[in-house]
Design an enzyme around this catalytic site. Structure first.
Site, PDB file in Angstrom:
ATOM      1  N   GLY A   3       0.949  -1.299   0.001  1.00  0.00           N
ATOM      2  CA  GLY A   3      -0.067   0.034  -0.046  1.00  0.00           C
ATOM      3  C   GLY A   3       0.863   1.255  -0.070  1.00  0.00           C
ATOM      4  O   GLY A   3       1.964   1.549  -0.625  1.00  0.00           O
TER       5      GLY A   3
ATOM      6  N   SER B 222       5.520  -5.911  -0.537  1.00  0.00           N
ATOM      7  CA  SER B 222       5.900  -4.399  -0.612  1.00  0.00           C
ATOM      8  C   SER B 222       5.844  -3.972   0.760  1.00  0.00           C
ATOM      9  O   SER B 222       6.620  -4.531   1.763  1.00  0.00           O
ATOM     10  CB  SER B 222       4.767  -3.726  -1.399  1.00  0.00           C
ATOM     11  OG  SER B 222       5.134  -2.298  -1.624  1.00  0.00           O
ATOM     12  N   MET B 223       5.070  -3.067   1.234  1.00  0.00           N
ATOM     13  CA  MET B 223       5.104  -2.295   2.614  1.00  0.00           C
ATOM     14  C   MET B 223       4.897  -3.390   3.685  1.00  0.00           C
ATOM     15  O   MET B 223       5.138  -3.611   4.689  1.00  0.00           O
ATOM     16  CB  MET B 223       4.237  -1.198   2.996  1.00  0.00           C
ATOM     17  CG  MET B 223       4.691   0.055   2.083  1.00  0.00           C
ATOM     18  SD  MET B 223       6.369   0.517   2.727  1.00  0.00           S
ATOM     19  CE  MET B 223       6.023   0.898   4.380  1.00  0.00           C
TER      20      MET B 223
ATOM     21  N   HIS C 271       9.743  -4.885  -3.594  1.00  0.00           N
ATOM     22  CA  HIS C 271      10.037  -4.158  -5.079  1.00  0.00           C
ATOM     23  C   HIS C 271      10.365  -2.615  -4.710  1.00  0.00           C
ATOM     24  O   HIS C 271      10.167  -2.059  -3.495  1.00  0.00           O
ATOM     25  CB  HIS C 271       8.734  -4.270  -6.186  1.00  0.00           C
ATOM     26  CG  HIS C 271       7.529  -3.847  -5.321  1.00  0.00           C
ATOM     27  ND1 HIS C 271       6.455  -3.843  -6.406  1.00  0.00           N
ATOM     28  CD2 HIS C 271       7.268  -2.915  -4.380  1.00  0.00           C
ATOM     29  CE1 HIS C 271       5.418  -3.370  -5.772  1.00  0.00           C
ATOM     30  NE2 HIS C 271       5.857  -2.728  -4.538  1.00  0.00           N
TER      31      HIS C 271
ATOM     32  N   ASP D 107       9.892  -6.880  -9.140  1.00  0.00           N
ATOM     33  CA  ASP D 107       8.987  -7.498  -8.082  1.00  0.00           C
ATOM     34  C   ASP D 107       9.737  -8.906  -7.610  1.00  0.00           C
ATOM     35  O   ASP D 107      10.106  -9.751  -8.576  1.00  0.00           O
ATOM     36  CB  ASP D 107       7.644  -8.120  -8.545  1.00  0.00           C
ATOM     37  CG  ASP D 107       6.632  -7.131  -8.625  1.00  0.00           C
ATOM     38  OD1 ASP D 107       6.933  -5.976  -8.295  1.00  0.00           O
ATOM     39  OD2 ASP D 107       5.541  -7.164  -9.249  1.00  0.00           O
TER      40      ASP D 107
END
Length: 203
Positions: free
Chosen positions: A69, A98-99, A123, A172
């Site tokens: 996000g 991600s986060m 990423h 990614d």
């Protein structure tokens, strides 16, 4: 709209209904089960601060199943985790991308877990850039700053070099649970709550 289940407890003075997340909070369990947005971050931060005020020494459990996000929202949660005086156990169920992966790695060393079929992904930050040429330059510079900042955090949490984090994050970069151990994102793959170090979860 997501349906939130309610549970009914016998309090000794009668029955009391509460939503499932409030009930989990009583056991110091926080759930991040969606995209990490500013409203979600504010809710999670409020829960963490409440638990700290209740008992500043007892472990907190954070279960993560998130595609990632907003960077600022994720960093707000990350800073709060580091601000707490107690250990924070993190668990990946499903995915931590991600986060979500950064928050997973931010748990207390030795207490970062993943279930067997979990997937993790890191990423580089991305964002749509619009506006005047001056605006575009400023936004591009901000993305590069965030990229370096996030790489430094992941390097600290995983033990990897900043250079390797940057290289791996160019695209990614997916990991299974065992691969995440080797990378330093987590410490252990668990199939049962009894395998954790936290007695409130294992009991």
């Amino acid at each position: 709209m997501t349906l939130v289940p309610y549970v009914v407890e016998d309090t000794g003075r009668g029955e009391r209904a509460m939503d499932i997340y409030s009930r989990l909070l009583k056991d110091r369990i926080v759930m991040i089960g969606q995209e990490i947005t500013e409203p979600l971050a504010n809710t999670v931060i409020a829960q963490l601060l409440f638990l700290m005020s209740e008992d500043p020494t007892k472990d907190i459990q954070i279960f993560i199943n998130s595609p990632g996000g907003y960077i600022t929202a994720g960093l707000a949660i990350y800073d709060t985790i580091r601000f707490l005086g107690c250990d924070v156990n993190t668990y990946c169920i499903g995915q931590a991308a991600s986060m979500g992966a950064l928050l997973l790695s931010a748990g207390t060393k030795g207490k970062r877990y993943a279930l067997p079929h979990s997937r993790m992904m890191i990423h580089q930050p991305s964002g749509g850039i619009i506006g005047t040429s001056a605006d575009i330059q400023l936004q591009a510079a901000e993305i590069l700053t965030l990229k370096k900042h996030l790489s430094n955090i992941l390097a600290e949490c995983t033990g990897q070099s900043v250079e390797k984090i940057i290289e791996d994050s160019e695209r990614d970069f997916f990991m299974g649970a065992e691969e995440a151990i080797a990378y330093g994102l987590i410490d252990k793959v668990i199939s049962s709550a009894k395998e954790t170090k936290d007695k409130s979860i294992a009991s």
